[in-house]
Design an enzyme around this catalytic site. Sequence first.
Site, PDB file in Angstrom:
ATOM      1  N   HIS A 171       1.133  -1.193   0.072  1.00 41.77           N
ATOM      2  CA  HIS A 171       0.112  -0.182   0.085  1.00 41.77           C
ATOM      3  C   HIS A 171       0.950   1.291   0.044  1.00 41.77           C
ATOM      4  O   HIS A 171       2.105   1.167   0.746  1.00 41.77           O
ATOM      5  CB  HIS A 171      -0.819  -0.054   1.222  1.00 41.77           C
ATOM      6  CG  HIS A 171      -2.279  -1.182   1.002  1.00 41.77           C
ATOM      7  ND1 HIS A 171      -3.132  -1.267   2.016  1.00 41.77           N
ATOM      8  CD2 HIS A 171      -2.573  -1.608   0.015  1.00 41.77           C
ATOM      9  CE1 HIS A 171      -3.904  -1.960   1.537  1.00 41.77           C
ATOM     10  NE2 HIS A 171      -3.675  -2.310   0.290  1.00 41.77           N
TER      11      HIS A 171
ATOM     12  N   ASP B 161       1.396   3.935   1.476  1.00 42.46           N
ATOM     13  CA  ASP B 161       1.899   4.574   2.722  1.00 42.46           C
ATOM     14  C   ASP B 161       2.964   3.881   3.253  1.00 42.46           C
ATOM     15  O   ASP B 161       3.744   4.136   4.319  1.00 42.46           O
ATOM     16  CB  ASP B 161       0.848   4.938   3.879  1.00 42.46           C
ATOM     17  CG  ASP B 161      -0.146   3.537   4.168  1.00 42.46           C
ATOM     18  OD1 ASP B 161      -0.393   2.940   3.570  1.00 42.46           O
ATOM     19  OD2 ASP B 161      -0.355   3.494   5.561  1.00 42.46           O
TER      20      ASP B 161
ATOM     21  N   HIS C  22      -4.974  -8.344   6.505  1.00 39.62           N
ATOM     22  CA  HIS C  22      -5.245  -7.099   6.360  1.00 39.62           C
ATOM     23  C   HIS C  22      -6.228  -7.029   5.077  1.00 39.62           C
ATOM     24  O   HIS C  22      -5.822  -6.435   3.822  1.00 39.62           O
ATOM     25  CB  HIS C  22      -3.763  -6.224   5.909  1.00 39.62           C
ATOM     26  CG  HIS C  22      -4.191  -4.569   5.756  1.00 39.62           C
ATOM     27  ND1 HIS C  22      -4.712  -4.018   6.347  1.00 39.62           N
ATOM     28  CD2 HIS C  22      -3.463  -3.661   4.672  1.00 39.62           C
ATOM     29  CE1 HIS C  22      -4.723  -2.693   6.037  1.00 39.62           C
ATOM     30  NE2 HIS C  22      -4.070  -2.615   4.986  1.00 39.62           N
TER      31      HIS C  22
ATOM     32  N   HIS D 219       1.298   3.115  13.732  1.00 40.24           N
ATOM     33  CA  HIS D 219       0.233   3.171  12.590  1.00 40.24           C
ATOM     34  C   HIS D 219      -0.810   4.197  13.344  1.00 40.24           C
ATOM     35  O   HIS D 219      -2.113   3.409  13.240  1.00 40.24           O
ATOM     36  CB  HIS D 219       0.000   2.072  12.008  1.00 40.24           C
ATOM     37  CG  HIS D 219      -0.341   2.065  10.439  1.00 40.24           C
ATOM     38  ND1 HIS D 219      -1.966   1.949  10.534  1.00 40.24           N
ATOM     39  CD2 HIS D 219      -0.110   2.109   9.687  1.00 40.24           C
ATOM     40  CE1 HIS D 219      -2.138   2.076   9.151  1.00 40.24           C
ATOM     41  NE2 HIS D 219      -1.059   2.152   8.642  1.00 40.24           N
TER      42      HIS D 219
END
Length: 314
Positions: free
Chosen positions: A63, A65, A139, A269
Amino acid sequence: MPLLVRFLGTAASRPTVERGVSAISLTREGETLLFDCGEGTQRQMMRYGVSFALSDVFFTHVHSDHLLGITGLLRTMALQGRTEPLRLWTPRSTAKTLRQCINIGGERTTFPVEICELEAGSSVKRGEDYRIDTFAVDHRGTASLGYAIVEEERRGRFNPDLARELGIPEGPLWGRIHRGEPIMLDDGRVIESSVLVGERRRGRRIVITGDTRPCDGTLAAAQDADLLIHESTFADEEGARAQETGHSTAREAAEIALKAGVRRLVLTHISARYSRDTRDLEQEARSVFPNTLIARDGTEIELALTEELADTPS
């Protein structure tokens, strides 16, 4: 032989004024590894004194980020004249995405870049004394991995006082018996290693989850870990949102830490809504697992060996 963990980016999804996006460095015996590389990671490395002489970068998933900083990092390394190879480790079926990100801008690196895909349950050997194990996380269906940095068992503690009592001269014989070899003295006595050396001692274990729901993979990997670094995007009041997006709450992370019997929990996070004030997250986690810290950019965790080795013969 301390092991140093630095948090370079601790925000979820997007940077905030206080926090960059995901990146963690780990330094052991002069070797530095990077776990995830969100946008701006190379600047965070400069800011917090992390060496650019990385040997490996491990991605939990691709992803944006956790990924977009790799383009700038490679460019910076090239401008610094790097020639040594760099290995990039990434979950199965994600190498193409990683390669596309690296090739943004069409510039070539001055050094070889090797991309290696990993399956859950695989292991990357690092010399003779430690390895990096992968484990499955959850996830929302994304190809994702957690990583466990695992040191092999160390030799037991050597008893120098008993060695002197037995008339063993200090020097090479001490080293041999500490390595497990029996020795013969001038008077004909044979001394077994077990007489002078205690039980083998456990190495350190650090677990990094990346983005995940609470899951059995993390619970198994984190058993008796010295440090669990678990994502904590939301507070418990946003539990439905955490489930919907494939993330964890502070309480859920703390429950994993408690069940796994870890020594310390560090949460990262962090959603932008808590970026400036993490007290609610901290209280929530500590109500379940007291030895919890919420990381900020620049947080350093140093893990010493459980016992000093100053009196260990070479």
